[in-house]
Design an enzyme around this catalytic site. Sequence first.
Site, PDB file in Angstrom:
ATOM      1  N   GLU A 616       0.736  -1.294   0.181  1.00 34.97           N
ATOM      2  CA  GLU A 616      -0.028  -0.088  -0.078  1.00 34.97           C
ATOM      3  C   GLU A 616       0.930   1.247  -0.017  1.00 34.97           C
ATOM      4  O   GLU A 616       0.436   2.169  -0.392  1.00 34.97           O
ATOM      5  CB  GLU A 616      -1.093  -0.038   1.257  1.00 34.97           C
ATOM      6  CG  GLU A 616      -0.349   0.723   2.495  1.00 34.97           C
ATOM      7  CD  GLU A 616      -1.439   0.540   3.355  1.00 34.97           C
ATOM      8  OE1 GLU A 616      -2.134  -0.494   3.852  1.00 34.97           O
ATOM      9  OE2 GLU A 616      -1.578   1.521   4.353  1.00 34.97           O
ATOM     10  N   HIS A 705     -11.203 -14.045   6.693  1.00 43.67           N
ATOM     11  CA  HIS A 705     -12.379 -12.903   6.756  1.00 43.67           C
ATOM     12  C   HIS A 705     -13.679 -13.025   6.738  1.00 43.67           C
ATOM     13  O   HIS A 705     -14.512 -12.242   6.899  1.00 43.67           O
ATOM     14  CB  HIS A 705     -12.104 -11.891   5.451  1.00 43.67           C
ATOM     15  CG  HIS A 705     -10.619 -11.579   5.383  1.00 43.67           C
ATOM     16  ND1 HIS A 705      -9.850 -12.151   4.462  1.00 43.67           N
ATOM     17  CD2 HIS A 705      -9.936 -10.484   5.911  1.00 43.67           C
ATOM     18  CE1 HIS A 705      -8.469 -11.423   4.709  1.00 43.67           C
ATOM     19  NE2 HIS A 705      -8.479 -10.434   5.740  1.00 43.67           N
TER      20      HIS A 705
END
Length: 768
Positions: A616, A705
Amino acid sequence: MPVLATVLGHPRIGIARDLKKALEAYWSGATSAESLLATAQEIRSRHWSMMKEAGLDQIPCNDFSLYDHMLDMAVTVGAIPSRFQRIADPLNRYFAMARGVQDRGAGIDLSPLEMTKWFDTNYHYIVPELSADQSFVLNPTKIAAELAEAQALGIAPRPVFPGPVTFLKLSKYADDVPAGTDPLELLPRLLPVYEELLALLAGHGVTSLQLDEPCLCFDLDARSEEAYREALSRLGHAAKRPTLLVAAYFGSIGDNQRLVTDSGCEALHLDLVRAPGDLEAVLAALPAGMKLSLGVVDGRNVWRSDLEQTHRMVRRAVTALGAERVMVASSCSLLHVPVDLDAETRLDPELKSWMAFAAQKVAEVRLLADAAEQEEPQGAAFDQAAAALARRRAAAAVANPLVRRRAEQVTNAMTRRGAPFAERSAKQKRRFDLPLLPTTTIGSFPQSREVREARSKWRGGTLDGEGYQGFLQGEIRRCIEKQEQLGLDVLVHGEFERTDMVEYFGEQLEGFAFTQNGWVQSYGSRCVKPPVLYGDVTRPRPMTVEWSGFAQSLSKRPVKGMLTGPVTILQWSFVRNDQPRSETCRQIALALRDEVADLERAGIAMIQVDEPAIREGLPLRRRDWPEYLEWAVASFCLATAGVTDETQIHTHMCYSEFGDILPAIVAMDADVLSIESSRSRMELLSHFRQHGYPNDVGPGIYDIHSPRVPTVEEMTTLLQLAAEVLPVERLWVNPDCGLKTRGWPEIEASLANMVQAARQVRRQRSPG
Ligand code: GLN
Ligand code: ZN
């Protein structure tokens, strides 16, 4: 006309995380939709009033969101995937798109839209999902309501929307659409809806509108350039519309400026914090009559502006264009900074005087706009700012000569392991004697209610240090026992002592400070409170050795030491801006290098250094990639390469697609890489197939997740898939990420299946 003051957007979550609380209460069924919407309205009007009182000339609206602005735009243009269309209530449908819905009784199981990082920030947006025959239809409910609210407060706001090209470039097609189809093909269908929106807003008295087009700061291919030309000139020539401000931020607009300057739009916004060099080029090219919004107040960081320097930029623009064509603004939306520094009562006053949150940045913008026509800015505010900056530059707390000297003495050799991987690997195989396809986890185990309660009792003083330590040791013991029972080969201690993987280290290192209310939105109702990295970084004492040593003493199997990597610590903090990020990262790396050495000395034979944020941090422009990757990789290596050949270095990555930085990941030279991959059905493997991967790797086969328990068959299939691409002797078996947010029952079932899957494939694959 004087220079106008404005910002591109305001934080939404509220000073006391009001929105978070209201959302979570509504989701849990404790409160009604009316009460949620009332809180949202209250937050909006509070922020509008603040900005009005601070004297902003153009105040954003529609920057607020109940969940995410890209999701809002999807709803505004009617991009609702068919699976959600049967949910009649708009609010429930909206949240279903964001979060999914599962109601076993009613047989409903709708997976949410994907979520991914917003450019190089730690904010996650919802990825609009488009169908092959996608059509768009305007739904102006949200903007109409917010506009009416603002107008009722006597504010004539400037609505904000993601522009059409950024919207499509950040969207994706649903899985059933053939790969290789580009959402930009839908532009001709989307533009009429934007035109309709512009006409509608003009009809409601809106005179100016902000189109966010941060994708203008990417390197654009011919097709994207064409899309920009088409979109901006079409909107620029729309019959009935407000004036248009096209906002580019998070990087340099470079040559892409002509896509805006040729378009007929009235104003262009530049991020002059990230790309100060853009100013001259744009001043030279701006057509007569076009306005320029100068993004000079940093929307990504918590430091007070250097007003003298920014004033010079404003002056330069005013001299070239005339005051009536210049606006002073934040570099990007203030979404990425906390709300108000005044709410910090425990920060060191000196440090606090160097800082600015959203409210203070709004004031800076006003101040700079007011001073735009003075050659030399005057007044108490400028003097104060200059004095604070001078004190900051001189502060002893910021510079530590020992750290400086050590950083200067770093050599290339310190960033290289003693022997190449093949040799290390052979030694490590002898040392650990692990089976084929060794099983492990990523580090954390559930942060249960008991763990959180014990921590808050200890922080509140009702549990003493010894009691807390004893409690945590009990948790570690149970966790180790569980992992042994499950048959895992390489264990972890569970990270029960950590709330957050960056905060935990920040609290133990010198050079970091912590705020009380410095929350920023991460996604939906989730917020993070990044540490403030203000000074040279040192490690006064070992940080993890005791916990890791204790955990290892409980088992004959290897227990991995667990650290957060330098790039991730940097990326998830508010970082000092008085020296290059590369320099700050190197200091963190040196502190971690000492921790790694201490762990090794304490007999910890495997050390994992997590770098989930390395992707990122990648700049928007490709030409800036090599520089970033070079120092990022060097920092990781500096932290980890000091160990002997027999010590096994692991790393872990997640949250991103890593295909385009694979060479850098190879250069990190970790002995073992565990990496998220199960959600994308091992898409990563195609990159490995093309480019190979030289060291050990564990592509995640269990999606953490979701509360779903993956079956043995699913996981054996994924493992087989991996074994077709990479040599089975170099494969590990692990989940996608840490298990901190999951519950024990589902974890036990899932890990039991994972171990089972490893054993099955092991039997099929072992030679003889
Ligand atoms: N070791 C960390 C954990 O398991 C890694 C977290 C992360 O990758 N974000 O929680
Ligand atoms: Zn992870």
